[in-house]
Design a protein around this motif. Sequence first.
Motif, PDB file in Angstrom:
ATOM      1  N   GLN A   1       0.823  -1.208   0.000  1.00 43.58           N
ATOM      2  CA  GLN A   1       0.000   0.000   0.000  1.00 43.58           C
ATOM      3  C   GLN A   1       0.859   1.261   0.000  1.00 43.58           C
ATOM      4  O   GLN A   1       0.520   2.265  -0.638  1.00 43.58           O
ATOM      5  CB  GLN A   1      -0.929  -0.005   1.222  1.00 43.58           C
ATOM      6  N   SER A   2       1.976   1.224   0.695  1.00 47.65           N
ATOM      7  CA  SER A   2       2.830   2.402   0.798  1.00 47.65           C
ATOM      8  C   SER A   2       3.480   2.746  -0.535  1.00 47.65           C
ATOM      9  O   SER A   2       3.512   3.925  -0.930  1.00 47.65           O
ATOM     10  CB  SER A   2       3.905   2.164   1.866  1.00 47.65           C
ATOM     11  N   ILE A   3       3.992   1.755  -1.259  1.00 49.59           N
ATOM     12  CA  ILE A   3       4.645   2.055  -2.531  1.00 49.59           C
ATOM     13  C   ILE A   3       3.618   2.483  -3.581  1.00 49.59           C
ATOM     14  O   ILE A   3       3.893   3.348  -4.420  1.00 49.59           O
ATOM     15  CB  ILE A   3       5.464   0.822  -3.031  1.00 49.59           C
ATOM     16  N   ASN A   4       2.399   1.931  -3.505  1.00 49.64           N
ATOM     17  CA  ASN A   4       1.344   2.389  -4.410  1.00 49.64           C
ATOM     18  C   ASN A   4       0.959   3.833  -4.119  1.00 49.64           C
ATOM     19  O   ASN A   4       0.700   4.628  -5.043  1.00 49.64           O
ATOM     20  CB  ASN A   4       0.118   1.485  -4.289  1.00 49.64           C
ATOM     21  N   LEU A   5       0.925   4.178  -2.821  1.00 52.68           N
ATOM     22  CA  LEU A   5       0.621   5.558  -2.447  1.00 52.68           C
ATOM     23  C   LEU A   5       1.731   6.502  -2.898  1.00 52.68           C
ATOM     24  O   LEU A   5       1.462   7.625  -3.356  1.00 52.68           O
ATOM     25  CB  LEU A   5       0.426   5.654  -0.932  1.00 52.68           C
ATOM     26  N   LEU A   6       2.977   6.074  -2.786  1.00 53.72           N
ATOM     27  CA  LEU A   6       4.087   6.907  -3.242  1.00 53.72           C
ATOM     28  C   LEU A   6       4.009   7.178  -4.744  1.00 53.72           C
ATOM     29  O   LEU A   6       4.235   8.307  -5.198  1.00 53.72           O
ATOM     30  CB  LEU A   6       5.424   6.230  -2.910  1.00 53.72           C
ATOM     31  N   ASP A   7       3.693   6.152  -5.521  1.00 53.09           N
ATOM     32  CA  ASP A   7       3.555   6.346  -6.972  1.00 53.09           C
ATOM     33  C   ASP A   7       2.419   7.307  -7.295  1.00 53.09           C
ATOM     34  O   ASP A   7       2.547   8.166  -8.182  1.00 53.09           O
ATOM     35  CB  ASP A   7       3.314   4.996  -7.661  1.00 53.09           C
ATOM     36  N   GLN A   8       1.308   7.178  -6.561  1.00 47.93           N
ATOM     37  CA  GLN A   8       0.188   8.083  -6.792  1.00 47.93           C
ATOM     38  C   GLN A   8       0.536   9.509  -6.390  1.00 47.93           C
ATOM     39  O   GLN A   8       0.166  10.480  -7.070  1.00 47.93           O
ATOM     40  CB  GLN A   8      -1.039   7.598  -6.001  1.00 47.93           C
ATOM     41  N   LEU A   9       1.275   9.660  -5.284  1.00 50.54           N
ATOM     42  CA  LEU A   9       1.692  10.995  -4.851  1.00 50.54           C
ATOM     43  C   LEU A   9       2.634  11.638  -5.863  1.00 50.54           C
ATOM     44  O   LEU A   9       2.546  12.850  -6.126  1.00 50.54           O
ATOM     45  CB  LEU A   9       2.372  10.911  -3.480  1.00 50.54           C
ATOM     46  N   ASP A  10       3.544  10.846  -6.430  1.00 47.76           N
ATOM     47  CA  ASP A  10       4.458  11.394  -7.443  1.00 47.76           C
ATOM     48  C   ASP A  10       3.697  11.921  -8.654  1.00 47.76           C
ATOM     49  O   ASP A  10       3.996  13.001  -9.176  1.00 47.76           O
ATOM     50  CB  ASP A  10       5.460  10.320  -7.876  1.00 47.76           C
ATOM     51  N   LYS A  11       2.694  11.153  -9.092  1.00 48.70           N
ATOM     52  CA  LYS A  11       1.899  11.596 -10.236  1.00 48.70           C
ATOM     53  C   LYS A  11       1.145  12.883  -9.909  1.00 48.70           C
ATOM     54  O   LYS A  11       1.115  13.835 -10.705  1.00 48.70           O
ATOM     55  CB  LYS A  11       0.918  10.497 -10.644  1.00 48.70           C
ATOM     56  N   ASN A  12       0.527  12.919  -8.722  1.00 47.07           N
ATOM     57  CA  ASN A  12      -0.265  14.094  -8.356  1.00 47.07           C
ATOM     58  C   ASN A  12       0.616  15.329  -8.173  1.00 47.07           C
ATOM     59  O   ASN A  12       0.248  16.431  -8.600  1.00 47.07           O
ATOM     60  CB  ASN A  12      -1.035  13.811  -7.065  1.00 47.07           C
ATOM     61  N   ILE A  13       1.775  15.150  -7.531  1.00 42.75           N
ATOM     62  CA  ILE A  13       2.663  16.293  -7.300  1.00 42.75           C
ATOM     63  C   ILE A  13       3.173  16.846  -8.627  1.00 42.75           C
ATOM     64  O   ILE A  13       3.231  18.068  -8.827  1.00 42.75           O
ATOM     65  CB  ILE A  13       3.827  15.887  -6.378  1.00 42.75           C
ATOM     66  N   ASN A  14       3.534  15.971  -9.558  1.00 38.64           N
ATOM     67  CA  ASN A  14       3.998  16.435 -10.869  1.00 38.64           C
ATOM     68  C   ASN A  14       2.886  17.168 -11.631  1.00 38.64           C
ATOM     69  O   ASN A  14       3.120  18.217 -12.259  1.00 38.64           O
ATOM     70  CB  ASN A  14       4.500  15.258 -11.705  1.00 38.64           C
ATOM     71  N   THR A  15       1.658  16.636 -11.555  1.00 40.31           N
ATOM     72  CA  THR A  15       0.527  17.287 -12.239  1.00 40.31           C
ATOM     73  C   THR A  15       0.235  18.654 -11.636  1.00 40.31           C
ATOM     74  O   THR A  15       0.055  19.652 -12.351  1.00 40.31           O
ATOM     75  CB  THR A  15      -0.715  16.394 -12.158  1.00 40.31           C
ATOM     76  N   PHE A  16       0.202  18.710 -10.298  1.00 38.41           N
ATOM     77  CA  PHE A  16      -0.093  19.979  -9.631  1.00 38.41           C
ATOM     78  C   PHE A  16       1.029  20.997  -9.835  1.00 38.41           C
ATOM     79  O   PHE A  16       0.772  22.197  -9.973  1.00 38.41           O
ATOM     80  CB  PHE A  16      -0.326  19.748  -8.143  1.00 38.41           C
ATOM     81  N   ALA A  17       2.285  20.515  -9.846  1.00 34.44           N
ATOM     82  CA  ALA A  17       3.410  21.434 -10.055  1.00 34.44           C
ATOM     83  C   ALA A  17       3.365  22.036 -11.461  1.00 34.44           C
ATOM     84  O   ALA A  17       3.654  23.230 -11.637  1.00 34.44           O
ATOM     85  CB  ALA A  17       4.730  20.691  -9.833  1.00 34.44           C
ATOM     86  N   MET A  18       2.993  21.236 -12.434  1.00 36.11           N
ATOM     87  CA  MET A  18       2.852  21.794 -13.790  1.00 36.11           C
ATOM     88  C   MET A  18       1.728  22.818 -13.851  1.00 36.11           C
ATOM     89  O   MET A  18       1.816  23.820 -14.574  1.00 36.11           O
ATOM     90  CB  MET A  18       2.576  20.658 -14.793  1.00 36.11           C
ATOM     91  N   ARG A  19       0.675  22.594 -13.075  1.00 38.02           N
ATOM     92  CA  ARG A  19      -0.412  23.569 -13.028  1.00 38.02           C
ATOM     93  C   ARG A  19       0.058  24.876 -12.412  1.00 38.02           C
ATOM     94  O   ARG A  19      -0.305  25.971 -12.896  1.00 38.02           O
ATOM     95  CB  ARG A  19      -1.578  22.972 -12.239  1.00 38.02           C
ATOM     96  N   ILE A  20       0.871  24.808 -11.349  1.00 40.42           N
ATOM     97  CA  ILE A  20       1.398  26.024 -10.729  1.00 40.42           C
ATOM     98  C   ILE A  20       2.305  26.780 -11.711  1.00 40.42           C
ATOM     99  O   ILE A  20       2.232  28.012 -11.838  1.00 40.42           O
ATOM    100  CB  ILE A  20       2.181  25.688  -9.443  1.00 40.42           C
ATOM    101  N   ARG A  21       3.175  26.054 -12.403  1.00 34.92           N
ATOM    102  CA  ARG A  21       4.091  26.696 -13.355  1.00 34.92           C
ATOM    103  C   ARG A  21       3.308  27.427 -14.455  1.00 34.92           C
ATOM    104  O   ARG A  21       3.661  28.542 -14.848  1.00 34.92           O
ATOM    105  CB  ARG A  21       5.022  25.646 -13.978  1.00 34.92           C
ATOM    106  N   GLU A  22       2.262  26.759 -14.940  1.00 32.94           N
ATOM    107  CA  GLU A  22       1.486  27.399 -16.001  1.00 32.94           C
ATOM    108  C   GLU A  22       0.698  28.591 -15.466  1.00 32.94           C
ATOM    109  O   GLU A  22       0.600  29.635 -16.127  1.00 32.94           O
ATOM    110  CB  GLU A  22       0.537  26.364 -16.615  1.00 32.94           C
ATOM    111  N   TRP A  23       0.151  28.449 -14.262  1.00 31.25           N
ATOM    112  CA  TRP A  23      -0.687  29.493 -13.680  1.00 31.25           C
ATOM    113  C   TRP A  23       0.156  30.716 -13.302  1.00 31.25           C
ATOM    114  O   TRP A  23      -0.164  31.849 -13.656  1.00 31.25           O
ATOM    115  CB  TRP A  23      -1.412  28.915 -12.453  1.00 31.25           C
ATOM    116  N   TYR A  24       1.242  30.471 -12.549  1.00 33.94           N
ATOM    117  CA  TYR A  24       2.090  31.582 -12.123  1.00 33.94           C
ATOM    118  C   TYR A  24       2.958  32.108 -13.271  1.00 33.94           C
ATOM    119  O   TYR A  24       3.497  33.224 -13.209  1.00 33.94           O
ATOM    120  CB  TYR A  24       2.983  31.136 -10.965  1.00 33.94           C
TER     121      TYR A  24
END
Length: 455
Positions: A171-194
């Motif tokens: 469960q922990s490694i699956n959560l880490l993979d999901q967190l990596d995807k979400n953080i990368n998606t959200f970071a790209m949104r911040i870069r585009e927005w700001y």
Amino acid sequence: MLHVLYEHATGYALFRVKEFEEIGMMQPEVEQSVLDLSRFNAIVTLVSFCPFRSGANALDNMNSISEGIVHPDLKAFVETNVPQSVGKKTKSILGVGDNKLAASISEELGYSCMHTGIVPEIIRGLRLHFPKLIKGLTDISQGKAQLGLGHSYSRAKVKFNVNRTDNMIIQSINLLDQLDKNINTFAMRIREWYGYHFPELVKILPDNYMYARVVSLLGNRKQLSQEKVNGLGEIVMDEGKVKAILDATRTSMGMDISELDLINIERFAQKVIKLAEYRKSQHDYLKNKMDLVAPNLSALIGEQVGARLISHAGSLTNLAKYPASTVQILGAEKALFRALKTRGNTPKYGLIFHSTFIGRAGAKNKGRISRNLANKCTIASRIDCFSEFPTRVFGECLKEQVEERLKFYESGEAPRKNVDVMKEAIDMPIRMSQQLVWLLVRKLTSSEKKKKACV
């Protein structure tokens, strides 16, 4: 004479098979008579039935049977009711359903045990007609006993050594993979927005976490204070980048945005920062969990790659059962079946490609080092799965072997043999304990000398 031992949720039962020699010649007839109670009664006779004293006693006996161990209750029951021999020429044979339990009974009690032939068919009939063969036992009481013992047995297995459960790693490694995807998606949104307001910052700060922290600190680029400049230096930790950011704020081509938009961007950046910090704490948790469950695999290939192997296999036990050839391509099943279908080249590695050993090897040696690394991963996972006390000694030694294999491909220096390395790994804890004892004795003697000098 054949006696058949039957282990039930309510207790132990012993049945005597009539005319064993004749029945043994007619196994098809026995298979047909199992379904008919009247015909089955003509084959077997109840000798003795010993009920369990309590639910805890039943669970204790069940755990011993599942591990192939002769429980004291079973030992007393068999010795009391099964004779060693019948007459001078005829020996008594005990039929047992499990081959491990049969070997244990034969070794400890000296009985001649049998678990093949007609014994499985007799036990199948006993399982089907058992409530009708025992006086006072009904289908309802049998079902309650089986359900209660099944729940207790499963609960005890789940609770067994809670510190070494590999489910949490999956469960922990699956959560880490999901967190990596979400953080990368959200970071790209911040870069585009700001980026509408400060587009030059994207090239200066490629790291997502650092970019989100700087966005949360800066806000409006035209309202820079000395406090923000000092905070910028603490975040970036690079004077060159700080100077580049300050220069870019003066000459930026970005558009002006309202305070409400900046507030929304800062709030979103704070959420991404918290998510990245939580991801870091989750990685520390995974590392600690891998040190408890699979320390050798973690020391050999790293906690993330090791956790992905365990997750893909389903459990550490399943991974330990896999051969090295399966571990080598674990995670590349689609490529393997595509290659088999098109008759192309099969993949050389799967999840173990993320290991540093594969990246350090040359192009022509990647397949060789992946095969060697898969072999060591198989050994490490089996040691972790079946050892009682977790240790990283074997994993460190296996890692040294892979390093030596890399040197062998580069320089031709022959690596050590696996037998010699394993002997060193086994002797290492003994040498470490001897050194600790020697240091403790030396410390005690030095303290005694100081006391005498003070006196």
